[in-house]
Design a protein around this motif. Structure first.
Motif, mmCIF file in Angstrom:
data_model
loop_
_atom_site.group_PDB
_atom_site.id
_atom_site.type_symbol
_atom_site.label_atom_id
_atom_site.label_comp_id
_atom_site.label_asym_id
_atom_site.label_seq_id
_atom_site.Cartn_x
_atom_site.Cartn_y
_atom_site.Cartn_z
ATOM 1 N N ARG A 139 9.029 2.215 7.707
ATOM 2 C CA ARG A 139 8.436 3.319 8.188
ATOM 3 C C ARG A 139 7.181 3.266 7.384
ATOM 4 N N ARG A 140 6.269 3.832 8.173
ATOM 5 C CA ARG A 140 4.809 3.862 7.490
ATOM 6 C C ARG A 140 4.097 5.008 8.020
ATOM 7 N N LEU A 141 2.905 5.178 7.438
ATOM 8 C CA LEU A 141 2.180 6.391 7.834
ATOM 9 C C LEU A 141 0.630 5.751 8.477
ATOM 10 N N GLN A 142 0.624 6.355 9.579
ATOM 11 C CA GLN A 142 -0.815 5.697 10.382
ATOM 12 C C GLN A 142 -1.719 6.923 10.422
ATOM 13 N N VAL A 143 -2.975 6.345 9.905
ATOM 14 C CA VAL A 143 -3.700 7.499 9.729
ATOM 15 C C VAL A 143 -5.120 7.235 10.568
ATOM 16 N N ASN A 144 -5.452 8.260 11.290
ATOM 17 C CA ASN A 144 -6.705 8.395 12.063
ATOM 18 C C ASN A 144 -7.718 9.056 11.353
ATOM 19 N N ARG A 145 -8.501 8.113 10.439
ATOM 20 C CA ARG A 145 -9.485 8.874 9.316
ATOM 21 C C ARG A 145 -10.530 9.726 10.042
ATOM 22 N N GLY A 146 -11.027 9.227 11.188
ATOM 23 C CA GLY A 146 -11.991 10.020 11.955
ATOM 24 C C GLY A 146 -11.496 11.378 12.092
ATOM 25 N N HIS A 160 -7.018 5.322 3.486
ATOM 26 C CA HIS A 160 -6.803 3.997 4.266
ATOM 27 C C HIS A 160 -6.081 4.315 5.798
ATOM 28 N N ASN A 161 -6.128 3.209 6.449
ATOM 29 C CA ASN A 161 -5.468 3.474 7.750
ATOM 30 C C ASN A 161 -4.171 3.366 7.791
ATOM 31 N N MET A 162 -3.406 2.894 7.065
ATOM 32 C CA MET A 162 -1.838 2.577 7.023
ATOM 33 C C MET A 162 -1.270 2.738 5.622
ATOM 34 N N TRP A 163 -0.139 3.512 5.298
ATOM 35 C CA TRP A 163 0.656 3.303 4.050
ATOM 36 C C TRP A 163 1.993 2.914 4.475
ATOM 37 N N ASP A 164 2.597 2.128 3.626
ATOM 38 C CA ASP A 164 3.580 1.575 3.671
ATOM 39 C C ASP A 164 4.945 2.196 3.046
ATOM 40 N N HIS A 165 6.054 1.995 3.445
ATOM 41 C CA HIS A 165 7.290 2.573 2.909
ATOM 42 C C HIS A 165 7.338 3.971 2.568
ATOM 43 N N VAL A 166 6.903 4.708 3.515
ATOM 44 C CA VAL A 166 6.794 6.237 3.443
ATOM 45 C C VAL A 166 8.280 6.783 3.507
ATOM 46 N N GLN A 167 8.482 7.867 2.551
ATOM 47 C CA GLN A 167 9.533 8.264 2.756
ATOM 48 C C GLN A 167 9.483 9.614 3.313
ATOM 49 N N TRP A 168 10.520 9.850 4.356
ATOM 50 C CA TRP A 168 10.433 11.360 4.923
ATOM 51 C C TRP A 168 11.015 12.490 4.229
ATOM 52 N N ARG A 178 0.965 -1.267 -0.028
ATOM 53 C CA ARG A 178 -0.090 -0.097 -0.020
ATOM 54 C C ARG A 178 0.895 1.198 0.091
ATOM 55 N N ILE A 179 0.958 1.695 -1.125
ATOM 56 C CA ILE A 179 1.924 2.855 -1.287
ATOM 57 C C ILE A 179 1.212 4.160 -1.593
ATOM 58 N N LEU A 180 1.463 5.255 -0.886
ATOM 59 C CA LEU A 180 0.643 6.341 -0.960
ATOM 60 C C LEU A 180 1.458 7.248 -2.192
ATOM 61 N N THR A 181 0.742 7.280 -3.386
ATOM 62 C CA THR A 181 1.392 8.017 -4.398
ATOM 63 C C THR A 181 0.674 9.353 -4.574
ATOM 64 N N ASN A 182 -0.479 9.338 -4.354
ATOM 65 C CA ASN A 182 -1.357 10.550 -4.562
ATOM 66 C C ASN A 182 -1.711 11.290 -3.194
ATOM 67 N N PRO A 183 -0.911 12.384 -2.714
ATOM 68 C CA PRO A 183 -1.251 12.775 -1.206
ATOM 69 C C PRO A 183 -2.632 13.069 -1.034
ATOM 70 N N ASP A 184 -3.354 13.141 -1.776
ATOM 71 C CA ASP A 184 -5.017 13.472 -1.811
ATOM 72 C C ASP A 184 -5.666 12.307 -1.221
ATOM 73 N N ASP A 185 -5.067 10.973 -1.468
ATOM 74 C CA ASP A 185 -5.571 9.831 -1.085
ATOM 75 C C ASP A 185 -5.268 9.600 0.212
ATOM 76 N N ILE A 186 -4.683 10.495 1.152
ATOM 77 C CA ILE A 186 -3.965 10.111 2.385
ATOM 78 C C ILE A 186 -5.161 9.362 3.389
ATOM 79 N N PHE A 187 -6.255 10.056 3.443
ATOM 80 C CA PHE A 187 -7.275 9.280 4.216
ATOM 81 C C PHE A 187 -8.176 8.262 3.683
#
Ligand SMILES: C[S@@+](CC[C@H](N)C(=O)[O-])C[C@H]1O[C@@H](n2cnc3c(N)ncnc32)[C@H](O)[C@@H]1O
Length: 353
Positions: A323-330, A48-56, A37-46
């Motif tokens: 490294r992942r991005l964990q998202v609280n969608r609420g 999913h609850n988690m994104w993989d291999h997130v680059q800082w 699950r790779i976040l390619t479009n920042p608009d999609d961030i919410f």
């Protein structure tokens, strides 16, 4: 006769990778395999609850560094630390068991008695096994292997989980090694946690031996001889001990690995969200903090992990930052999570020249 399946280090490493994708801090279970699950479009961030291999970004790194600097600028004075950590050593195992327990469970009166009386609660002698002391020479180890009786002695593949808690990894492993020639040891310094493991309906003495053991206790013996383990598993346990003690613990444990055996390690990485949210006054020493419940936590870098295992004579198979991005969608909040996931092998001695 029923033929046993044989287990390999690679198969256990696979089980470990699957276990590691459990999301401990949230209790959540990722629905997609790690890496998919790779976040390619920042608009999609919410979405999913988690994104993989997130680059800082450089900005993410700088923000994290500043937050850690701020929350560690006040360190608990050394005198206080001794009292706190010694007190914690007595209490924290059972507290961690409490934390890992289903809500509504409570500690038994015996454990409370140990806590209040200040009695250390590790049992030096595991039942039903002849003790084999650490530090024996390889020849003596061979003798010990041949003469002593210990749980799992007939298994050709042995796994040890240290700091097993209430068995989050134990039972998936137990269930996957039934009908194999493998055996699992698991220990924790909390008698309460070990009792819960033993009381679990899936606990099966024919493939598993749970025992109370403090991995920091240099003189405490294990219920198996040196060089008898194929795999050691450490999941979120080394971070809870004092950084000054880690190297000794890893070195001691490594003497129990067979040549070719592997150490599987998963723990908190530097600047994980849980490090950055500490308030001032919780820092014991650099990147080492105490939580409100008295437990402690260290946040590792790749280099530190490499140093710990290579100084214990092990060679790297894998040492990565997950490294992942964990998202609280609420709440529409995103948190950077950093976990270390490493595999180190004890190499074979060079052939005699
Ligand atoms: C964060 S919990 C992780 C439990 C388990 N590994 C899991 O992933 O669910 C850390 C565990 O390590 C145990 N622990 C901490 N220090 C220990 C020590 N010195 N010796 C043995 N166990 C220890 C605690 O009692 C606790 O159960």
């Amino acid at each position: 006769m029923h033929k046993l399946r044989s287990l390999s280090v690679a198969k256990v490493a696979k089980v470990f990778s699957r276990l590691s994708t459990r999301l401990k801090s949230t209790g959540g279970r990722p629905s997609a395999p790690l890496g998919s699950r790779i976040l390619t479009n920042p608009d999609d961030i919410f979405k999913h609850n988690m994104w993989d291999h997130v680059q800082w970004t450089e900005e993410d790194k700088e923000n994290a560094r500043q937050k850690a600097q701020e929350n560690s600028c006040v360190q608990i004075p050394l005198d206080d630390q001794d009292t706190k950590i010694q007190g914690t050593t007595r209490r924290r195992g059972d507290q961690q068991a409490e934390i890992l327990l289903p809500s509504g469970s409570s500690m038994d009166s015996e454990t409370r008695h140990h806590q209040h009386s200040g009695t250390t609660h590790h049992h030096r002698h595991a039942p039903n096994c002849q003790k084999v002391r650490q530090g024996a020479s390889p020849e003596k180890n061979e003798d010990a292997m041949q003469t002593s009786t210990f749980p799992g002695q007939h298994a050709s593949f042995r796994i040890l989980e240290i700091g097993c808690g209430v068995g989050n990894s134990v039972f998936p492993i137990v269930n996957s090694i039934k009908d194999t020639d493998a055996f699992l040891f698991c220990c924790d310094f909390s008698p309460r946690a070990i009792q819960l493991v033993k009381d679990h309906p899936d606990y099966d003495e024919s493939v598993c031996h749970a025992f109370v053991h403090d991995i920091c206790e240099e003189m405490a013996s294990f219920p198996f001889p040196p060089q008898s383990l194929d795999v050691i598993l450490a999941v979120f346990v080394l971070s809870s001990i004092h950084p000054k003690r880690m190297q000794g613990v890893v070195k001691r444990l490594s003497t129990y690995l067979k040549h070719g055996g592997i150490f599987l390690f998963r723990d908190y990485g530097r600047y994980d969200f849980s490090q950055l949210r500490f308030k001032k006054g919780r820092c014991l020493s650099e990147n080492f903090y105490t939580r409100g419940d008295g437990t402690c936590v260290y946040f590792f870098t790749k280099e530190e992990v490499h140093g710990l295992f290579s100084n214990a004579g092990l060679e790297e198979i894998q040492n990565l930052e997950d490294r992942r991005l964990q998202v609280n969608r609420g709440k529409k909040v995103a948190m950077h999570r950093v976990w270390m996931q490493s595999k180190y092998r004890k190499s074979y001695p060079p052939p005699p020249s």
